[in-house]
Structure formats: structure tokens, C-alpha cells
Motif scaffolding. Structure first.
Motif, PDB file in Angstrom:
ATOM      1  N   ASP A 260       5.521  -6.784   2.302  1.00 47.15           N
ATOM      2  CA  ASP A 260       6.836  -6.376   3.112  1.00 47.15           C
ATOM      3  C   ASP A 260       6.745  -6.839   4.270  1.00 47.15           C
ATOM      4  N   ILE A 261       7.642  -7.967   4.385  1.00 48.53           N
ATOM      5  CA  ILE A 261       7.639  -8.757   5.792  1.00 48.53           C
ATOM      6  C   ILE A 261       8.917  -8.730   6.354  1.00 48.53           C
ATOM      7  N   THR A 262       8.973  -8.433   7.702  1.00 52.04           N
ATOM      8  CA  THR A 262      10.664  -8.705   8.251  1.00 52.04           C
ATOM      9  C   THR A 262      10.444  -9.590   9.361  1.00 52.04           C
ATOM     10  N   ARG A 263      11.311 -10.734   9.466  1.00 49.52           N
ATOM     11  CA  ARG A 263      11.406 -11.510  10.569  1.00 49.52           C
ATOM     12  C   ARG A 263      12.853 -11.688  10.871  1.00 49.52           C
ATOM     13  N   PHE A 387      -5.940   2.745   4.642  1.00 55.41           N
ATOM     14  CA  PHE A 387      -4.658   2.814   4.351  1.00 55.41           C
ATOM     15  C   PHE A 387      -4.035   1.450   4.604  1.00 55.41           C
ATOM     16  N   VAL A 388      -2.935   1.031   3.943  1.00 55.96           N
ATOM     17  CA  VAL A 388      -2.165  -0.274   4.284  1.00 55.96           C
ATOM     18  C   VAL A 388      -0.956   0.346   4.433  1.00 55.96           C
ATOM     19  N   LEU A 389      -0.320  -0.206   5.679  1.00 57.94           N
ATOM     20  CA  LEU A 389       0.953   0.481   6.019  1.00 57.94           C
ATOM     21  C   LEU A 389       1.829  -0.977   6.484  1.00 57.94           C
ATOM     22  N   THR A 390       3.060  -0.465   6.924  1.00 61.44           N
ATOM     23  CA  THR A 390       3.941  -1.478   7.407  1.00 61.44           C
ATOM     24  C   THR A 390       4.242  -1.040   8.928  1.00 61.44           C
ATOM     25  N   ASP A 433       5.160  -6.234   9.984  1.00 61.23           N
ATOM     26  CA  ASP A 433       3.810  -6.650   9.559  1.00 61.23           C
ATOM     27  C   ASP A 433       3.258  -5.664   8.524  1.00 61.23           C
ATOM     28  N   ASP A 434       2.371  -6.112   7.963  1.00 57.39           N
ATOM     29  CA  ASP A 434       1.474  -5.310   7.013  1.00 57.39           C
ATOM     30  C   ASP A 434       0.175  -5.279   7.576  1.00 57.39           C
TER      31      ASP A 434
END
Ligand code: GLY
Ligand code: MN
Length: 461
Positions: A260-263, A387-390, A433-434
Motif C-alpha cells: 500500500d504505497i502513495t506517491r 508489526f508492519v504498518l503504513t 510507505d510501508d
């Protein structure tokens, strides 16, 4: 799928945590798109995948905690199925792949559950999120479908969240594969974001890359020159210089782990001064949070840190005023940043959200805020290694919200409405970012995807 021992260990851990009763997992069914035989792409339930690994419709898993036995229920294919779908392994063979000896046709599931109810045994299950699964549960349990929610096992919800929150090394590898594909999706969008092109041409190319890599997109692509609409799925606008384009997209791997990425980028590839000013604040918020993420820190504190960078930046530009801490505490920054910093990521893009957001993101110690903006933070509790988070802060100029707050004279001590007026045509910016929380700090997952102004201008040029 992973080695069968992974699934055996996960189920054994669940037995230890749940202690007694039956645990019921219903796999998903095919869902009709516009007539019964024309279906949406099949997506297995993530809990089912996590504990039983099998990615096919119309199967169920049961863990009999009291007798230490695991079962898979599903029907073997017949010749008609083979003619239309090709050869399929038997249920016995599928069971062996995930360490389960006991397999039986679906009808036997009804017999087992009916018998367990007669014996007064506890049946643990989680909240269904699809109508057909709700109906099936109602039939199995002999209760009205509208009452299903009264029988959810909170013990099971908590035990699943405890396991799925901590990602193992093999899961991290999968998530990084998904980010590898997201790298290609986003750098393709950067190269395509030229004036005259339609948003759908870019969102379509991004989705095609996800599909070509083996999985679907992890949620419908958000791509818009109207990025002030947070989840904008309309892709019909033509790109024009002067607009920022938000691209928020990720994919699933073949094993359904997500990215899940935003640019956000300026159409045409060159930032103007106003775009540079706002972009730099969001980038600083994103990077400042990443610098500070480590175990034991409540993610809510990281949210407030991002809000502080944003409010200070907007104050420097003359869009906010007054004491920044007071502004954040009262929620004035949320006119520009009306969402939370991020969420867990795993087999669901908002990981485990179907189990209940407050169970995933909050606990006895840290409760969800009720203040507009901060209330939308999906993850507030203390971070743990694994934990993996955005991390996805943003700044948005939402004309309708600005007009409403201005008319209501809201936060007049903190918002400089006259200055904001000139930004109502700006749009929005988000950078995501993740991140993996490690034993001591954190690691940004995947190969770095361009995000500084200079990196973006180079790749877009
Ligand atoms: N990427 C969409 C979201 O996090 O809501
Ligand atoms: Mn996100």
C-alpha cells in the motif's frame, strides 16, 4: 502456500490461546458480478488463508480444541467440474498440503456443528463481512442472520489479532514482493503523468502491472488530480499542468500479502513553488515519523508527531496560526489532515479490519479518540517488533470543508481562512510507505520508491 508446518504451528498456537470448544472458519464463496456464473475474481478470507492456507471457494475449516483435531470440509470435484475447470486435487490431497488428515464433504460440517450445539460446546467464530457467509453461519448455527453478531467470539478475535499482528520473516518476504510490484506500478505512473492523458490510462496501467505480477490490486486504485477527495476512485479526468496527481495503490502477491504505497506528483513533472511548499511539509511529516518509529511507542504519538509537523509547516506558510500544540489538541489541523497516520498491513491492506478496527488498533491502555480527524486513526496502540504498518500523512484543501468551517467560524484562533481561500484549487498530497517495526527501530520495506522533489522531477522528466 507456505510449508504445512507453518499452518500447523499457527493452529496449535490458536488452540493454546482459545483453550476449549470448536473454532469455525468459513472460506469465502464465489460472488456473482452480473449473473450467477459470471463472478468477481475469487478472494479467499484472510483468516482462513492464515490458518488453513487453501485458496479455493466453498471450503471450511474446524479446529476441535478439546480433542486436538483439525478438519477441512469441502466437496471433491465431479466430472462436470473437471470439464469446465480442469483437473483439481482431491480434498484429501489439499488437506495434506496444510497438515490436515481429517477431510470430509461440506454436509458433514452441518452434522458436526449440530452435534456440538446439542452437547453445549462453545463454537468460536469471527464476524462475517459477506452476506452469503452470514447466511451460511445462520443456517449452521440455527440462529437468525441478524443475530449472528451477538455470538461472535471476542476471545477468538483477540487470539487471531495477537498472531497476525506479528509478521514472521517469511511473511515479510511476501510483503516485500508486493512492494516490488508497487515500485513498478508507481514509477510507471510517474512516467505517464503528462498533461493530456486521462487518469484511467494510468490507473489501468497500474492495475495491469499488479495482475501481471500474479495478484489483484490490494484495493481499487486511488488515482486522481483531485487528491483532496481521500479515496477518489473516479478516473475520468484529463491531466493538466498545475494539478498534483495522487496515486495510492498496491497489490497482493499470489499468496495474498499486500502493499500500500502513495506517491503524489505534479502533472508534467515540475513542481511549482506552491506545490513545493506543501509537498515539503508532507514529506517532512512522513520522514520524521519514520525516524521515530520504534517498539513501545504508541502509534497515536506518531500520529500527533505528523500532525505537529503539518501544523507547524502550515503556520510557517501563514495558513495556520496560534499555538500549534493547542491547535492539534483541539483538532484544528484536521481541516487539512482529516485522517489517521496509518494502519497495519498484511494479508488485508487494512490488516484484520474485518475483525474490528478497535481490537486491531487499540487496547485497554489506548482508546480511540472521538475528535474529528484523530478519530479516524486506525492504529493507536503501542508498537511491537514484527508489526508492519503504513505511514501516510497528507495535506488536503477540501473546498466544501473549508467553506463549512469558515461559515461556522470554527478554530478562528488557529486557521487563517483568508490565506486558505487562495489554496482551494490546490487539491491534495499524501505520501505513504510501508514499515516494519524491528527489535530496536524500524525498516522501510522494499526498494525505495522515488519521493523527494528532486527524485520525482528526475524520474518524471
Ligand atoms: N490506501 C488506502 C488506505 O489506506 O485507506
Ligand atoms: Mn494506506
Amino acid at each position: 502456500m507456505f510449508n504445512k508446518n507453518v499452518y500447523i504451528e499457527r493452529r496449535n498456537q490458536l488452540k493454546k490461546d482459545i483453550k476449549s470448544g470448536l473454532i469455525l472458519f468459513l472460506g469465502n464463496k464465489e460472488v456473482a458480478f452480473n449473473y450467477p456464473a459470471n463472478t468477481y475474481g475469487f478472494r479467499q478470507d484472510s483468516n482462513f488463508l492464515y490458518f488453513f492456507g487453501l485458496n479455493q471457494p466453498d471450503i471450511a475449516g474446524v479446529i476441535d480444541v478439546d480433542n486436538n483435531k483439525d478438519y477441512i470440509f469441502g466437496n471433491d470435484v465431479d466430472m462436470d467440474d473437471i470439464i469446465w475447470m480442469g483437473f483439481q486435487p482431491s480434498m484429501k490431497e489439499r488437506g495434506m498440503q496444510v497438515g490436515i488428515e481429517h477431510t470430509a464433504p461440506l454436509l458433514s460440517l452441518f452434522e458436526m456443528i449440530t452435534e456440538a450445539i446439542k452437547q453445549g460446546r462453545k463454537i468460536h467464530f469471527t464476524s462475517p463481512y459477506r452476506a452469503e457467509i452470514t447466511m451460511l453461519l445462520a443456517d449452521l448455527l440455527g440462529v437468525k442472520y441478524t443475530n449472528i453478531k451477538n455470538y461472535i467470539s471476542i476471545d477468538l478475535v483477540k487470539a487471531i489479532i495477537k498472531q497476525r499482528s506479528i509478521k514472521s520473516d517469511i511473511e515479510i518476504i511476501e510483503i516485500e514482493k508486493a512492494i516490488e510490484t508497487a515500485y513498478l506500478m508507481h514509477t510507471t505512473a510517474m512516467k505517464m503523468a503528462k498533461p493530456g492523458i486521462y487518469e484511467r490510462e494510468i490507473s489501468g496501467a497500474m492495475e495491469g502491472i499488479a495482475l501481471a505480477a500474479g495478484g489483484p490490486v490490494s484495493f481499487p486504485v486511488i488515482l486522481s488530480i483531485n487528491g483532496q477527495t481521500l479515496h477518489n476512485h473516479y478516473h475520468g479526468n484529463q491531466l493538466a499542468v498545475g494539478r498534483m496527481m495522487v496515486a495510492d495503490a498496491g497489490c497482493e502477491t499470489e499468496m495474498n500479502y499486500c502493499s500500500d504505497i502513495t506517491r503524489t506528483m505534479p502533472v508534467g513533472g515540475k513542481f511549482n513553488q506552491r506545490q513545493k511548499d506543501i509537498y515539503s511539509i508532507v514529506l517532512e511529516a512522513n520522514m520524521k515519523v519514520i525516524e521515530n518509529i520504534k517498539p513501545s511507542i504508541p502509534y497515536r504519538d506518531m500520529h500527533f508527531l505528523s500532525a505537529k509537523v503539518i501544523a507547524e509547516g502550515l503556520k510557517n506558510l501563514g495558513l495556520m496560526k496560534g499555538n500549534v500544540d493547542d491547535a492539534i489538541q483541539q483538532g484544528a489541523h484536521a481541516m487539512f489532515y482529516p485522517h489517521g497516520l496509518g494502519h497495519m498491513l498484511g494479508m488485508d491492506v487494512h490488516d484484520m479490519e474485518g475483525l474490528g478496527e478497535n481490537y486491531v488498533g487499540y487496547d485497554e491502555e489506548i482508546k480511540r479518540s472521538s475528535i474529528f480527524g484523530t478519530a479516524f486513526l486506525r492504529l493507536g496502540r503501542k508498537l511491537q517488533p514484527g508489526f508492519v504498518l503504513t505511514v501516510e500523512p497528507g495535506i488536503y484543501f477540501i473546498p466544501a470543508l473549508i467553506d463549512q468551517w469558515k461559515a461556522e467560524k470554527k478554530f478562528m484562533d488557529f486557521i487563517n481562512y483568508d490565506a486558505v481561500e487562495a489554496y482551494k484549487d490546490f487539491g491534495g498530497i499524501r505520501i505513504e510507505d510501508d514499515i516494519l517495526v524491528t527489535e530496536t527501530a524500524n525498516r522501510v520495506l522494499g526498494k525505495p520508491i522515488p519521493k523527494s522533489i528532486s527524485e520525482l522531477e528526475i524520474i518524471m522528466g
